[in-house]
Design an enzyme around this catalytic site. Structure first.
Site, PDB file in Angstrom:
ATOM      1  N   GLU A 185       7.456 -15.607 -10.684  1.00 22.33           N
ATOM      2  CA  GLU A 185       6.712 -14.423 -10.239  1.00 22.33           C
ATOM      3  C   GLU A 185       6.148 -13.604 -11.392  1.00 22.33           C
ATOM      4  O   GLU A 185       5.104 -12.994 -11.250  1.00 22.33           O
ATOM      5  CB  GLU A 185       7.524 -13.553  -9.264  1.00 22.33           C
ATOM      6  N   ARG A 236       3.907  -0.422  -4.782  1.00 20.03           N
ATOM      7  CA  ARG A 236       3.622  -0.922  -3.429  1.00 20.03           C
ATOM      8  C   ARG A 236       2.289  -1.672  -3.341  1.00 20.03           C
ATOM      9  O   ARG A 236       1.931  -2.189  -2.292  1.00 20.03           O
ATOM     10  CB  ARG A 236       3.602   0.241  -2.433  1.00 20.03           C
ATOM     11  N   LYS A 241      12.365 -15.594 -10.458  1.00 21.50           N
ATOM     12  CA  LYS A 241      12.054 -14.625 -11.523  1.00 21.50           C
ATOM     13  C   LYS A 241      10.990 -15.197 -12.452  1.00 21.50           C
ATOM     14  O   LYS A 241      10.027 -14.531 -12.805  1.00 21.50           O
ATOM     15  CB  LYS A 241      13.298 -14.283 -12.356  1.00 21.50           C
ATOM     16  N   TRP A 275      -2.758  -2.764  -1.618  1.00 23.92           N
ATOM     17  CA  TRP A 275      -2.500  -4.205  -1.747  1.00 23.92           C
ATOM     18  C   TRP A 275      -3.334  -4.835  -0.645  1.00 23.92           C
ATOM     19  O   TRP A 275      -3.034  -4.678   0.533  1.00 23.92           O
ATOM     20  CB  TRP A 275      -1.014  -4.494  -1.567  1.00 23.92           C
ATOM     21  N   ASN A 301      -1.634   2.170   5.596  1.00 24.46           N
ATOM     22  CA  ASN A 301      -0.777   1.092   5.102  1.00 24.46           C
ATOM     23  C   ASN A 301      -0.377   0.265   6.313  1.00 24.46           C
ATOM     24  O   ASN A 301       0.216   0.800   7.243  1.00 24.46           O
ATOM     25  CB  ASN A 301       0.454   1.722   4.418  1.00 24.46           C
ATOM     26  N   GLY A 302      -0.718  -1.032   6.311  1.00 24.36           N
ATOM     27  CA  GLY A 302      -0.346  -1.878   7.436  1.00 24.36           C
ATOM     28  C   GLY A 302      -1.503  -2.765   7.856  1.00 24.36           C
ATOM     29  O   GLY A 302      -2.485  -2.914   7.117  1.00 24.36           O
ATOM     30  N   HIS A 360      16.423 -37.465  -5.656  1.00 29.69           N
ATOM     31  CA  HIS A 360      15.798 -37.870  -4.388  1.00 29.69           C
ATOM     32  C   HIS A 360      14.318 -37.512  -4.339  1.00 29.69           C
ATOM     33  O   HIS A 360      13.746 -37.379  -3.268  1.00 29.69           O
ATOM     34  CB  HIS A 360      16.562 -37.245  -3.216  1.00 29.69           C
ATOM     35  N   CYS A 393       0.840  -1.186   0.000  1.00 25.25           N
ATOM     36  CA  CYS A 393       0.000   0.000   0.000  1.00 25.25           C
ATOM     37  C   CYS A 393       0.884   1.248   0.000  1.00 25.25           C
ATOM     38  O   CYS A 393       1.907   1.291   0.672  1.00 25.25           O
ATOM     39  CB  CYS A 393      -0.943   0.105   1.182  1.00 25.25           C
ATOM     40  N   GLU A 423      17.139 -18.024  -7.479  1.00 24.21           N
ATOM     41  CA  GLU A 423      16.748 -16.688  -7.934  1.00 24.21           C
ATOM     42  C   GLU A 423      16.155 -16.753  -9.347  1.00 24.21           C
ATOM     43  O   GLU A 423      15.162 -16.097  -9.656  1.00 24.21           O
ATOM     44  CB  GLU A 423      17.966 -15.749  -7.872  1.00 24.21           C
ATOM     45  N   LYS A 439       5.893  -4.704  -4.509  1.00 20.77           N
ATOM     46  CA  LYS A 439       7.346  -4.642  -4.436  1.00 20.77           C
ATOM     47  C   LYS A 439       7.863  -4.518  -3.009  1.00 20.77           C
ATOM     48  O   LYS A 439       8.899  -5.049  -2.674  1.00 20.77           O
ATOM     49  CB  LYS A 439       7.851  -3.463  -5.267  1.00 20.77           C
TER      50      LYS A 439
HETATM   51  C1  G6P Z   1       9.103  -8.399  -2.482  1.00 19.16           C
HETATM   52  C2  G6P Z   1       9.665  -8.025  -3.828  1.00 19.16           C
HETATM   53  C3  G6P Z   1      10.963  -8.774  -4.088  1.00 19.16           C
HETATM   54  C4  G6P Z   1      11.938  -8.521  -2.955  1.00 19.16           C
HETATM   55  C5  G6P Z   1      11.343  -8.847  -1.595  1.00 19.16           C
HETATM   56  C6  G6P Z   1      12.220  -8.356  -0.457  1.00 19.16           C
HETATM   57  O1  G6P Z   1       8.698  -9.733  -2.504  1.00 19.16           O
HETATM   58  O2  G6P Z   1       8.735  -8.310  -4.860  1.00 19.16           O
HETATM   59  O3  G6P Z   1      11.513  -8.333  -5.299  1.00 19.16           O
HETATM   60  O4  G6P Z   1      13.075  -9.304  -3.161  1.00 19.16           O
HETATM   61  O5  G6P Z   1      10.083  -8.201  -1.450  1.00 19.16           O
HETATM   62  O6  G6P Z   1      12.282  -6.966  -0.507  1.00 19.16           O
HETATM   63  P1  G6P Z   1      13.484  -6.080  -0.029  1.00 19.16           P
HETATM   64  O7  G6P Z   1      13.077  -4.677  -0.357  1.00 19.16           O
HETATM   65  O8  G6P Z   1      13.633  -6.315   1.439  1.00 19.16           O
HETATM   66  O9  G6P Z   1      14.691  -6.507  -0.779  1.00 19.16           O
END
Ligand code: G6P
Length: 606
Positions: free
Chosen positions: A490, A27, A487, A74, A100-101, A506, A2, A483, A601
């Site tokens: 997501e 956000r 990617k 969000w 927000n929260g 396994h 948010c 990682e 994000k």
């Molecule tokens: C969200 C974002 C990711 C990020 C993660 C941690 O899930 O979509 O891209 O890696 O938060 O965020 P930070 O700001 O702590 O790296």
């Protein structure tokens, strides 16, 4: 999660709110709304489900004002529809609130004080705004006293950033925060609040921090900060040196592609910022002295930052020879492992605001353990509250899927590991020419982003149809596999997993069917042959195997060849094709690459 904006004292209110919300859309983007008041008797509340563009389309020319608040959501409580969008408002339409929260005890508050009130939404936020109204109207309190009473009733484990407006004092924003980020922006003749500096940067580069458990009253020419006990506090302002245009997409179709392309420049910037002309790391000696006293380094992060930590742990162990473990912040915060006698904590966070990471830092500070935050956002919460900060200098990262922040985090870890190892007089660190290696990385990244067409072709051929896919590797290649898989899943919604290639047999190999893509990452001499054997085992069961291999380990049929760099920092290159494969798979499916479904994000709720 948010985004919040607010402004008071200008007839540009509506455009400032909308511009701020667009910059905060990363956000959360499931619904949005604004409340504006023209201070001459007219006010407007406009809310829409969906993106900010829906909200913008609903604005008519008469929607103007001298003060207002806005929100991009969000969803945490209640589905993302218009009724649940913020601002939430009191039954008598006097008070308007953006939040927000998460208010953990909202149900108790509702039961205890508001059983006679009819609710319009399922949000925890509406409880708070109705409660303020209740205390003002039923108990005859003024707005400030009512809000303070509500803030005291909110349980400590709750998180909030609030901006409240009272129709009867339309030039005043009542603002408070706990755990969630919020800043005041100082304009010329008007003032603002926003979830981050970028949301206000078009208007000002002068900001004021808000601490948890303060009540801040923002008026056009005045900002007052008080404790909950009415004690007035003085707060200096600070400036942020960032070009507001750095957050523009330019000619790119999506931020993610722009941010992937920026990686070579980010590597060069880090060399400039952290490595002197002779290649010697310029790292604060106090930080190195505290780290060298540690008997164990604990790296804490979430999502992509956690993955960058996995690479960092190997770097610290190799070059500084200090045992290092990596922890997911949402696990560590609530199930703390047994710690060593002299721990040192490293927080990795692009945003510097992730709630679970902050929860760990609060605990670290309570115990007076030393800490470092490696972040992209100067003055972010994790940066302010840790003992030390190292910045990523990656420029704003807007796409939800993190790319350049990951590579910047790994590069800063490599520089720090080298600096610490040298400080400790270790030979491995002295031999590691990090400046030269990062220069090679920058050139290698450039070559990879310049060969996008080939990677796009692989994505459309191999990844556009399958339901699932696997990345495999060993050691650092396994860390990158995690990682790479994140990617892909997501942004393209292919169910992707990263595996230690030796573990496939396994259990997971049972999932291999005809044409399941299995992508092997091969950059480590010691394990290259083993990973290739594991790939063959999947091919024998019908998998469509692809390989991302360093030049010195490459074979004729490899799909993508990486320029050679020191194997310890190969993740900086092997991740780039994986980022591009995810991007083109998402693009090929016609998805919104930058704003994947259900995600945000900055995760500021636990
Ligand atoms: C969200 C974002 C990711 C990020 C993660 C941690 O899930 O979509 O891209 O890696 O938060 O965020 P930070 O700001 O702590 O790296």
């Amino acid at each position: 999660m948010c985004g919040i904006v607010g402004v008071t004292g200008t007839n540009k209110t509506v455009s400032i709110l909308i511009d701020g919300l667009k910059r905060l859309e990363y956000r959360g983007y499931d619904s949005a709304g604004i409340y504006v008041n023209d201070q001459a008797g007219k006010d407007f509340l406009i809310k829409r489900a969906g993106r900010i563009t829906n909200l913008e389309a609903a604005l008519t020319p008469e929607v103007q004002g001298m003060a207002g608040i806005g929100h991009t959501r969000w969803a945490t409580h209640g589905e993302p529809n218009q009724a649940n969008a913020h601002p939430q408002y009191s039954a008598d339409k006097r008070f308007y609130l953006v939040h927000n929260g998460v208010i953990e005890n909202y149900k108790d508050l509702k039961e205890e004080y508001l059983s006679d009130v009819k609710f319009k939404s399922q949000t925890d936020t509406e409880v708070i705004v109705q409660l303020v109204d209740k205390f003002v109207t039923a108990y005859d309190m003024d707005t400030k006293a009512a809000l303070l009473k509500v803030l005291r009733l909110i349980s400590r484990d709750s998180s909030y950033a609030f901006a409240l407006m009272d129709k009867e004092q339309p030039d005043t924003l009542y603002v408070a925060k706990n755990k969630s980020p919020l800043l005041v922006g100082i304009g010329k003749g008007y003032n603002m609040v926003g979830s981050d500096a970028l949301s206000m940067l078009n208007e000002t580069n002068e900001f004021m921090e808000i601490e948890d458990h303060e009540l801040v009253i923002v008026q056009p020419d005045h900002v007052t900060i008080e404790s909950f006990d009415n004690e007035e506090k003085h707060r200096d302002t600070f400036t942020v040196d960032m070009d507001p245009n750095a957050a523009d997409k330019g000619a790119y179709p999506f931020y993610m592609l722009k941010e992937i392309d920026e990686q070579p420049a980010v590597m060069r910037r880090l060399v400039q910022e952290y490595l002197g002309a002779n290649g010697k790391p310029q790292i604060d000696e106090k930080l190195l002295a505290q780290m060298q006293e540690a008997d164990h380094l604990y790296i804490v992060g979430a999502g992509t930052s956690y993955h960058a930590g996995l690479v960092g742990a190997r770097l610290f162990e190799r070059f500084a020879q200090i045992p290092t473990s990596v922890h997911i912040s949402s696990e560590f915060a609530y199930e703390q492992p047994l710690l060593s006698k002299k721990p040192f904590f490293i927080f990795l966070s692009q945003s510097g605001e992730t709630a679970d990471s902050r929860e760990v830092l609060v605990h670290v500070n309570e115990n007076k353990w030393p800490s470092l935050t490696i972040t992209n956002v100067d003055k972010s919460t994790l940066s302010r509250e840790a003992t030390h900060t190292l910045l990523l200098y990656a420029g704003p990262e807007i796409a939800v899927a993190s790319t350049k922040a990951y590579t910047a985090q790994v590069a800063v870890e490599a520089i720090l590991a080298k600096a610490l190892g040298e400080y400790l007089g270790l030979e491995a660190a002295q031999k590691f020419d990090v400046k030269d290696e990062l220069a090679k990385v920058a050139n290698g990244m450039q070559a990879l982003v310049d060969s996008k067409d080939e990677i796009e072709a692989i994505a459309s051929h191999a990844l556009s149809k399958p339901r699932n896919a696997f990345y495999i590797g060993r050691g650092l290649d396994w860390s990158v596999s995690l990682e790479a898989a994140l990617k892909l899943k997501e942004i393209s919604y292919v169910q992707a997993e990263g595996f230690a290639s030796g573990e496939l047999k396994h259990g997971t190999i049972a999932l291999i069917e005809k044409n399941t893509p299995v992508i092997g990452i091969i950059t480590q001499s010691r394990t290259a042959g083993l990973t290739r054997s594991n790939l063959e085992e999947t091919a024998a069961r019908g998998a469509n195997i692809l390989t991302i291999a360093s030049r010195h380990l490459a074979k004729e049929d490899d799909s993508i060849i990486l320029p050679d760099v020191d194997e310890m920092i190969s993740p900086l290159l092997s991740v780039v094709p994986a980022q591009l494969l995810a991007y083109y798979t998402s693009l090929g499916k016609g998805l919104d690459v930058d704003k994947p479904r259900n995600l945000a994000k900055s995760v500021t709720v636990q």
